[in-house]
Every structure is written in structure tokens, then in C-alpha cells.
Design an enzyme around this catalytic site. Structure first.
Site, PDB file in Angstrom:
ATOM      1  N   LYS A   1      14.654   0.204   5.295  1.00  0.00           N
ATOM      2  CA  LYS A   1      14.197   0.810   3.900  1.00  0.00           C
ATOM      3  C   LYS A   1      14.539   1.991   3.997  1.00  0.00           C
ATOM      4  O   LYS A   1      14.808   2.604   2.856  1.00  0.00           O
ATOM      5  CB  LYS A   1      12.846   0.200   3.578  1.00  0.00           C
TER       6      LYS A   1
ATOM      7  N   THR B   1       5.974   0.701   2.353  1.00  0.00           N
ATOM      8  CA  THR B   1       7.245   1.732   3.172  1.00  0.00           C
ATOM      9  C   THR B   1       6.310   2.417   3.746  1.00  0.00           C
ATOM     10  O   THR B   1       5.785   3.775   3.419  1.00  0.00           O
ATOM     11  CB  THR B   1       8.084   2.296   2.197  1.00  0.00           C
TER      12      THR B   1
ATOM     13  N   LYS C   1       7.718  11.044  -0.375  1.00  0.00           N
ATOM     14  CA  LYS C   1       7.096  10.268   0.762  1.00  0.00           C
ATOM     15  C   LYS C   1       8.151   9.561   1.453  1.00  0.00           C
ATOM     16  O   LYS C   1       8.296   9.797   2.872  1.00  0.00           O
ATOM     17  CB  LYS C   1       6.156   9.467   0.461  1.00  0.00           C
TER      18      LYS C   1
ATOM     19  N   LEU D   1       0.760  -1.147   0.140  1.00  0.00           N
ATOM     20  CA  LEU D   1      -0.090  -0.081   0.054  1.00  0.00           C
ATOM     21  C   LEU D   1       0.814   0.983  -0.110  1.00  0.00           C
ATOM     22  O   LEU D   1       2.057   1.232   0.547  1.00  0.00           O
ATOM     23  CB  LEU D   1      -0.852   0.028   1.226  1.00  0.00           C
ATOM     24  N   PRO D   2       0.371   2.422  -0.525  1.00  0.00           N
ATOM     25  CA  PRO D   2       1.152   3.479  -0.715  1.00  0.00           C
ATOM     26  C   PRO D   2       1.717   4.286   0.646  1.00  0.00           C
ATOM     27  O   PRO D   2       2.821   4.760   0.594  1.00  0.00           O
ATOM     28  CB  PRO D   2       0.184   4.406  -1.208  1.00  0.00           C
TER      29      PRO D   2
END
Length: 352
Positions: A227, A148, A302, A115-116
Site C-alpha cells: 500500500k 495504513t 501521513k 483507523l487513522p
């Protein structure tokens, strides 16, 4: 309400779940092998998730079922149609579409999310846990989130799942982009309790169905932390590569020759070698197809923002972070929806 306040420990119970009974210990055993006729779940069929789910369906036993969910009904229908076409007349390789995230969780022994944003992940697990206990299965449920998001949110969701004994939550963000997702060559970095070695091996086995490498970096939250550290480097390298290539081109250098030299020298990096920002230098790079596909500039913006917030919370100085964030903010406004290597085009425009 911020992500952090929405998931603060005193309010987690009201946000995520109603009080749940404890499962008998016999229902919490780990599965170390892939069972036939199992059901797998996948939520989030974006550019990354679609290809990851496609590889998952191709590599799990043909008699297993994959149940998918996406807010875009057309995307889910397309995925099912392609899976049916790939299966042919065998009748195996079954794919179903779920009406909601709770349905996916109820039916799946392994559920993967891609998911974003943090809020999307919160919404999914809120909708799953607010309805109380999930029905027990033969093996303990495994929730693998490849999104992320910020480490605080990831840890809070893991705690909500673990304290209610609804399964195991693993944060496992990916590296390798859409190209890696399509080819099944992704690298995963994941956070999971190391107290049970079976869990680590089970997670590795699932991730191997969608990628080539999986690093266990520590306890829950360690995957997303790793990450963000990696993508901080990527964000800086991408800008540096775009600036250097733009400088060389304006000096009259041939971009292919310049890139070949850089990639044989100390300037070599992923943005220069694989995702070169100059159109025509790397045929498979997004720059060579109008900066379409690849890793969106909004996603890089983001991730950089999340890294800066996490760094501030830990008191860690990032001397180039604010400058890079300003660049990606401007590039996103000018070239929304394009691959993050479009920084090169933005620099060209500034030079005109």
C-alpha cells in the site's frame, strides 16, 4: 516514545498482553464458509470505515450480528439508526454498539479495524490483549486491519497475536478512497501467512464483502508495504497532475478538453481521470464540491511519511519523496481537512 520502540520485540509482552495459556488445537480450526448467526466486529467508523461497515452489514447473512465501536459515540449511534432503518420491520440485520475494543474482540469471529494512525491500532490491540486470553470460539478469530500503518508496527502486532494464539492478524489496507468504500469497489492488498491456503481464501471471502479485488502480497506486513508503494506513486502523480492542469489553464487551455486529452494519452492516471483536481472537470471528484470528502491531505501526508521512513530503513532511495513531502506539509497547513487534490488550489494561490 516512537512507534518502533513501543513495539520492539523485547518489550512486546509487557505492552500487549499478560502471559496466556495455549488454546487446545481444536479451537483453532479455520472456517471456510460464512456461518449463520455469527457475530462480526468493526472498529473505526470514519469516512472509510463507515461505508465499509455499511457494505459489510448489507452482505453478511441477515441473521448475523455486527458489533461496532468508534470513539465518536454519535457516529456509532447514527450507524445503528441507519442499519435499523434499512432492516425495516424484519428485525434482522442486527447492529450493536460495544463499549470498548475488548468487547468487540470477545464477541466477534471476524473483527475489522479501520483507523487513522499506527498509534490508534496499537492502542486498540493493546486494550484487547492486555487482559489475557479471549474466550474460545468455534472458529479461530480473524483480525483484519485495513488501516495504513508502518510495516514494523503491523508485523509486531501480528506477532503478538500469533504467539499468544489469540487468532490470526492480517494487514489489509485499501485502495479506492471514499468513493470506492461507498460503492463497495475497494481493492485490498493483504499480508498473511501462505502456509495455510484456507486462511488466504477465508480472508478473500471477508474482503469480498467490502470490495472487488484482493491481492495476497506475502507474509504479515506485506499488505501495508504494498500500500505504501502504491500511495507513493499516487502522491507524486497527484502533484504532477495538479501542476500540469494549472500550467494548461494558465496557458489558456480549457480544463475539460485538456483532461480529456491527457486521459487518452500517456499522462493518464487516477488523479487525472477519476480525482481530477480542477473543479468542474469531473463532477464526482472532491474538487467539484469544494474539495470535501475523498482522501484527506493529512492522510496522504501521513502515508508519504510512512513510505519515506520504510524506504530509509531498507536503504532504498526515493529521489522525489522529500520534495513531495514538503508540498503536502505546506498544503496540509493551508487546507487542513480537504481532499489531497487541493494541491491544485494551493498552486493557484502560489501563482497569484
Amino acid at each position: 516514545m516512537s512507534v518502533r520502540s513501543a513495539l520492539s520485540l523485547p518489550r512486546r509482552a509487557s505492552l500487549f498482553y499478560t502471559p496466556c495459556r495455549r488454546w487446545p488445537s481444536s479451537t483453532r480450526s479455520f472456517a471456510t464458509t460464512l456461518h449463520r448467526d455469527a457475530t462480526w466486529g468493526f472498529i473505526g467508523l470514519g469516512q472509510m470505515g463507515y461505508n465499509m461497515a455499511k457494505n459489510l452489514r448489507a452482505k453478511i447473512p441477515a441473521s448475523d450480528t455486527l458489533i461496532v465501536r468508534d470513539v465518536n459515540d454519535e457516529m456509532a449511534a447514527r450507524f445503528v439508526a441507519e442499519a435499523q432503518e434499512a432492516a425495516g420491520s424484519s428485525g434482522e440485520g442486527k447492529v450493536e454498539i460495544a463499549d470498548n475494543a475488548r468487547e468487540v474482540a470477545e464477541k466477534s469471529t471476524v473483527m475489522i479495524t479501520s483507523l487513522p494512525e499506527s498509534q490508534h491500532v496499537i492502542d486498540v490491540f493493546h486494550s484487547i490483549l492486555r487482559q489475557g486470553d479471549l474466550p474460545p470460539l468455534e472458529a479461530e478469530r480473524l483480525f483484519i486491519d485495513t488501516s495504513t500503518i508502518d510495516p514494523v508496527t503491523s508485523k509486531d502486532i501480528a506477532n503478538a497475536i500469533h504467539t499468544t494464539q489469540q487468532g490470526r492478524f492480517v494487514d489489509a489496507p485499501v485502495s479506492g478512497g471514499v468513493v470506492g468504500a461507498r460503492a463497495g469497489t475497494l481493492s485490498f492488498m493483504f499480508g498473511a501467512s501462505s502456509q495455510t491456503g484456507q486462511l488466504i481464501e477465508r480472508v478473500r471471502g471477508v474482503l469480498a464483502l467490502m470490495g472487488k479485488k484482493a491481492w495476497h502480497l506475502g507474509d504479515p506486513g506485506a499488505g501495508v508495504s504494498g500500500k505504501l508503494a502504491n500511495n507513493y506513486i499516487l502522491a507524486i502523480n497527484n502533484i504532477a497532475t495538479a501542476e500540469a492542469m494549472n500550467l494548461g489553464v494558465r496557458w489558456g487551455l480549457d480544463p475539460k478538453s485538456l483532461a480529456e486529452m491527457i486521459n487518452s494519452s500517456t499522462g493518464r492516471c487516477w488523479p487525472s481521470e477519476v480525482n481530477n483536481p480542477v473543479p468542474g472537470v469531473v463532477d464526482t471528484a472532491p474538487a467539484s464540491r469544494g474539495y470535501e470528502g475523498g482522501f484527506g491531505v493529512s492522510l496522504m501526508h501521513k502515508d508519504l511519511r510512512l513510505a519515506l521512513v520504510a524506504a530509509e530503513e531498507s536503504g532504498t532511495p526515493l529521489t522525489l519523496g522529500d520534495q513531495a513531502r514538503d508540498v503536502y506539509k505546506a498544503v496540509e497547513e493551508a487546507h487542513r481537512g480537504k481532499d489531497f487534490s487541493v494541491v491544485y488550489k494551493w498552486l493557484q494561490e502560489k501563482s497569484e
